[in-house]
Design a protein around this motif. Structure first.
Motif, PDB file in Angstrom:
ATOM      1  N   ALA A 224       0.825  -1.209   0.000  1.00  0.00           N
ATOM      2  CA  ALA A 224       0.000   0.000   0.000  1.00  0.00           C
ATOM      3  C   ALA A 224       0.859   1.258   0.000  1.00  0.00           C
ATOM      4  CB  ALA A 224      -0.938  -0.002   1.206  1.00  0.00           C
ATOM      5  N   LYS A 225       1.919   1.249   0.789  1.00  0.00           N
ATOM      6  CA  LYS A 225       2.792   2.418   0.856  1.00  0.00           C
ATOM      7  C   LYS A 225       3.542   2.619  -0.459  1.00  0.00           C
ATOM      8  CE  LYS A 225       3.128   2.017   5.852  1.00  0.00           C
ATOM      9  NZ  LYS A 225       3.951   2.275   7.044  1.00  0.00           N
ATOM     10  N   GLU A 226       4.001   1.525  -1.065  1.00  0.00           N
ATOM     11  CA  GLU A 226       4.659   1.611  -2.373  1.00  0.00           C
ATOM     12  C   GLU A 226       3.672   2.136  -3.424  1.00  0.00           C
ATOM     13  OE1 GLU A 226       7.639   1.108  -3.764  1.00  0.00           O
ATOM     14  OE2 GLU A 226       8.740   0.422  -2.017  1.00  0.00           O
ATOM     15  N   ALA A 227       2.449   1.621  -3.408  1.00  0.00           N
ATOM     16  CA  ALA A 227       1.435   2.071  -4.367  1.00  0.00           C
ATOM     17  C   ALA A 227       1.109   3.555  -4.153  1.00  0.00           C
ATOM     18  CB  ALA A 227       0.175   1.216  -4.247  1.00  0.00           C
TER      19      ALA A 227
ATOM     20  N   MET B   9      -6.585  -3.300  -0.803  1.00  0.00           N
ATOM     21  CA  MET B   9      -5.503  -4.245  -0.531  1.00  0.00           C
ATOM     22  C   MET B   9      -6.062  -5.658  -0.508  1.00  0.00           C
ATOM     23  SD  MET B   9      -3.420  -2.421   2.627  1.00  0.00           S
ATOM     24  CE  MET B   9      -4.433  -3.243   3.816  1.00  0.00           C
ATOM     25  N   SER B  10      -5.181  -6.613  -0.823  1.00  0.00           N
ATOM     26  CA  SER B  10      -5.570  -8.018  -0.747  1.00  0.00           C
ATOM     27  C   SER B  10      -4.322  -8.865  -0.590  1.00  0.00           C
ATOM     28  CB  SER B  10      -6.322  -8.426  -2.019  1.00  0.00           C
ATOM     29  OG  SER B  10      -6.796  -9.752  -1.898  1.00  0.00           O
ATOM     30  N   HIS B  11      -4.482 -10.038   0.022  1.00  0.00           N
ATOM     31  CA  HIS B  11      -3.384 -11.005   0.044  1.00  0.00           C
ATOM     32  C   HIS B  11      -3.973 -12.405  -0.089  1.00  0.00           C
ATOM     33  CE1 HIS B  11      -4.385 -11.164   4.338  1.00  0.00           C
ATOM     34  NE2 HIS B  11      -4.004  -9.928   4.461  1.00  0.00           N
TER      35      HIS B  11
ATOM     36  N   TYR C  33      -3.689  -1.209  -4.388  1.00  0.00           N
ATOM     37  CA  TYR C  33      -4.019  -0.306  -5.483  1.00  0.00           C
ATOM     38  C   TYR C  33      -4.452   1.015  -4.862  1.00  0.00           C
ATOM     39  CZ  TYR C  33      -6.085   1.082  -9.967  1.00  0.00           C
ATOM     40  OH  TYR C  33      -6.380   1.721 -11.141  1.00  0.00           O
ATOM     41  N   VAL C  34      -3.885   2.119  -5.342  1.00  0.00           N
ATOM     42  CA  VAL C  34      -4.187   3.442  -4.788  1.00  0.00           C
ATOM     43  C   VAL C  34      -4.580   4.390  -5.915  1.00  0.00           C
ATOM     44  CG1 VAL C  34      -3.220   5.450  -3.578  1.00  0.00           C
ATOM     45  CG2 VAL C  34      -2.603   3.139  -2.844  1.00  0.00           C
TER      46      VAL C  34
END
Length: 135
Positions: A48-51, A101-103, A111-112
């Motif tokens: 999430a942070k990277e996105a 977010m998903s895992h 995805y942002v």
């Protein structure tokens, strides 16, 4: 108006191995409230942070521990920004951030979408381009 989109995918077992081998990564990447989460949840937050960085157009003025992923009462994930990162997002005219977010099956993804109100967006020329290592 959409001003940025970012997506990231993390291999959870590989992420867990990095954290196991380099435990100092956790306090460098995650807020105090995130540090107690299970590794697969940390991997999703890392994604999430990277996105988010990708949606913002780069990491200038963004600090990992200023970004916390929390949940609304419904369970929907949201960003809680603080410090210089919150100021950077505001300076760029971003008025809303949407996060999914998903895992599953050893992968975590996020995805942002970054939005601004018409007339508040910062010209693309004022936002530094992504560096190769940000992509």
């Amino acid at each position: 108006m959409i001003v940025g989109i970012g997506v990231d995918l993390v291999d959870v077992p590989r992420f867990e191995e990095h954290v196991r081998r380099t435990p100092r990564l956790v306090p460098r990447l995650f807020s105090v409230g995130e540090r107690t989460l299970k590794p697969r949840s940390l991997a999703a937050r890392y994604a999430a942070k990277e996105a988010l960085i990708k949606a913002l157009g780069g990491s200038d003025g963004v600090h990992w521990t200023d970004i916390e992923v929390t949940s609304e009462a419904s369970g929907r994930p949201v960003f809680s920004l603080s410090g210089e990162t919150a100021a950077t997002v505001a300076r760029r005219g971003i008025t809303a951030l949407h996060l999914s977010m998903s895992h599953d099956a050893g992968l975590a993804t996020a995805y942002v979408v970054a939005e601004s109100l018409p007339g508040t967006e910062v010209p693309a020329s004022a936002i530094p381009p992504l560096r190769e290592d940000d992509a």
